[in-house]
Design a protein around this motif. Structure first.
Motif, mmCIF file in Angstrom:
data_model
loop_
_atom_site.group_PDB
_atom_site.id
_atom_site.type_symbol
_atom_site.label_atom_id
_atom_site.label_comp_id
_atom_site.label_asym_id
_atom_site.label_seq_id
_atom_site.Cartn_x
_atom_site.Cartn_y
_atom_site.Cartn_z
ATOM 1 N N LYS A 2 0.833 -1.194 0.000
ATOM 2 C CA LYS A 2 0.000 0.000 0.000
ATOM 3 C C LYS A 2 0.874 1.252 0.000
ATOM 4 N N ILE A 3 0.518 2.215 -0.821
ATOM 5 C CA ILE A 3 1.253 3.474 -0.916
ATOM 6 C C ILE A 3 1.035 4.297 0.342
ATOM 7 N N GLN A 4 2.111 4.865 0.844
ATOM 8 C CA GLN A 4 2.038 5.849 1.927
ATOM 9 C C GLN A 4 2.088 7.224 1.255
ATOM 10 N N TYR A 5 1.134 8.083 1.576
ATOM 11 C CA TYR A 5 1.078 9.422 0.995
ATOM 12 C C TYR A 5 1.571 10.449 2.001
ATOM 13 N N ILE A 6 2.405 11.365 1.534
ATOM 14 C CA ILE A 6 2.893 12.466 2.360
ATOM 15 C C ILE A 6 2.706 13.764 1.583
ATOM 16 N N LYS A 7 2.023 14.712 2.219
ATOM 17 C CA LYS A 7 1.883 16.029 1.607
ATOM 18 C C LYS A 7 3.143 16.815 1.937
ATOM 19 N N GLY A 8 3.909 17.137 0.908
ATOM 20 C CA GLY A 8 5.157 17.851 1.125
ATOM 21 C C GLY A 8 6.076 17.770 -0.077
ATOM 22 N N ASP A 9 7.278 18.278 0.123
ATOM 23 C CA ASP A 9 8.283 18.389 -0.926
ATOM 24 C C ASP A 9 9.035 17.074 -1.084
ATOM 25 N N ALA A 109 12.780 -1.385 3.352
ATOM 26 C CA ALA A 109 13.206 -0.409 2.348
ATOM 27 C C ALA A 109 12.035 0.497 1.963
ATOM 28 N N ARG A 110 12.367 1.757 1.680
ATOM 29 C CA ARG A 110 11.369 2.724 1.224
ATOM 30 C C ARG A 110 11.906 3.430 -0.011
ATOM 31 N N ILE A 111 10.992 3.872 -0.862
ATOM 32 C CA ILE A 111 11.358 4.632 -2.050
ATOM 33 C C ILE A 111 10.391 5.800 -2.186
ATOM 34 N N ALA A 112 10.933 6.979 -2.421
ATOM 35 C CA ALA A 112 10.120 8.185 -2.562
ATOM 36 C C ALA A 112 9.847 8.448 -4.037
ATOM 37 N N MET A 113 8.656 8.999 -4.307
ATOM 38 C CA MET A 113 8.297 9.305 -5.697
ATOM 39 C C MET A 113 7.192 10.348 -5.733
ATOM 40 N N PRO A 114 7.079 11.035 -6.864
ATOM 41 C CA PRO A 114 5.893 11.858 -7.083
ATOM 42 C C PRO A 114 4.771 10.951 -7.584
ATOM 43 N N MET A 115 3.661 11.529 -7.962
ATOM 44 C CA MET A 115 2.570 10.750 -8.573
ATOM 45 C C MET A 115 2.960 10.494 -10.034
ATOM 46 N N ILE A 116 3.871 9.548 -10.200
ATOM 47 C CA ILE A 116 4.479 9.253 -11.507
ATOM 48 C C ILE A 116 3.407 9.046 -12.571
ATOM 49 N N GLY A 117 3.562 9.767 -13.680
ATOM 50 C CA GLY A 117 2.676 9.583 -14.822
ATOM 51 C C GLY A 117 1.324 10.251 -14.728
ATOM 52 N N ALA A 118 0.998 10.840 -13.570
ATOM 53 C CA ALA A 118 -0.342 11.415 -13.399
ATOM 54 C C ALA A 118 -0.353 12.934 -13.542
ATOM 55 N N GLN A 140 8.523 -0.178 0.364
ATOM 56 C CA GLN A 140 7.414 0.716 0.692
ATOM 57 C C GLN A 140 7.421 1.928 -0.237
ATOM 58 N N PRO A 141 6.405 2.081 -1.093
ATOM 59 C CA PRO A 141 6.331 3.291 -1.922
ATOM 60 C C PRO A 141 5.776 4.459 -1.098
ATOM 61 N N VAL A 142 6.481 5.580 -1.136
ATOM 62 C CA VAL A 142 6.060 6.787 -0.435
ATOM 63 C C VAL A 142 5.864 7.868 -1.496
ATOM 64 N N VAL A 143 4.616 8.266 -1.689
ATOM 65 C CA VAL A 143 4.294 9.253 -2.728
ATOM 66 C C VAL A 143 4.138 10.617 -2.086
ATOM 67 N N TYR A 144 4.907 11.558 -2.584
ATOM 68 C CA TYR A 144 4.834 12.944 -2.121
ATOM 69 C C TYR A 144 3.937 13.717 -3.065
ATOM 70 N N HIS A 145 3.100 14.558 -2.499
ATOM 71 C CA HIS A 145 2.190 15.389 -3.284
ATOM 72 C C HIS A 145 2.101 16.761 -2.630
ATOM 73 N N LEU A 146 1.759 17.766 -3.409
ATOM 74 C CA LEU A 146 1.695 19.140 -2.897
ATOM 75 C C LEU A 146 0.286 19.589 -2.596
ATOM 76 N N GLU A 147 -0.681 18.976 -3.236
ATOM 77 C CA GLU A 147 -2.075 19.388 -3.048
ATOM 78 C C GLU A 147 -2.841 18.290 -2.325
ATOM 79 N N ASP A 148 -3.977 18.659 -1.728
ATOM 80 C CA ASP A 148 -4.817 17.672 -1.063
ATOM 81 C C ASP A 148 -5.317 16.664 -2.080
ATOM 82 N N LEU A 149 -5.354 15.414 -1.682
ATOM 83 C CA LEU A 149 -5.840 14.348 -2.569
ATOM 84 C C LEU A 149 -7.314 14.105 -2.333
#
Length: 149
Positions: A2-9, A109-118, A140-149
């Motif tokens: 399951k993706i972990q979402y973090i609002k931030g840079d 292990a964790r890997i950070a990413m944006p919302m790749i392809g979206a 563990q995929p950790v997706v960073y985003h700047l706006e509310d999902l």
């Protein structure tokens, strides 16, 4: 996993590995790729050199140490620009499978990413997130985003 979402840079993360989507044309001109080009020059230079030497294939990944991080250039789209969708779901799946294989023996292990392809690639995040969660079983995929999902 399951993706972990973090609002931030994304680039302020303490996670060592950052994966982002790239096109197969050897151009990092906008979006997250443009930030990689500017702030992680070795990752950009390696990407351009590989394109120049042998071309870039959909689904391939390239891991490049740069500025204290390991940047993973994932070739997830063929072209760039314009309103049409360029995200290639099969390429995203292949890239994520390769990333999973790299981390298979590393516990927690964790890997950070944006919302790749979206973003600029106009892919459907519901489809892409399902691919990521299906393929990344060892990391563990950790997706960073700047706006509310």
């Amino acid at each position: 996993m399951k993706i972990q979402y973090i609002k931030g840079d994304l680039f302020a993360t303490d996670i060592q590995h950052i994966v982002h989507g790239c096109n197969a044309q050897g151009v990092m001109g906008s979006g997250v790729a443009a930030i990689i080009r500017r702030d992680f020059p070795e990752a950009y230079q390696s990407y351009v050199q590989r394109h120049k030497n042998r071309g870039l294939q959909l689904g391939e990944i390239q891991i490049v140490p740069s500025n204290g991080k390991a940047i993973i250039n994932a070739i997830t789209q063929d072209k760039f620009g314009g309103p049409q969708r360029h995200a290639n779901y099969e390429a995203i799946a292949v890239a994520m499978e390769q990333i999973n294989d790299l981390f298979y023996t590393i516990p927690n292990a964790r890997i950070a990413m944006p919302m790749i392809g979206a973003g600029l690639a106009n892919g459907d995040w519901k489809v892409i997130s399902a691919i990521i969660e299906s393929e990344l079983t060892a990391v563990q995929p950790v997706v960073y985003h700047l706006e509310d999902l």
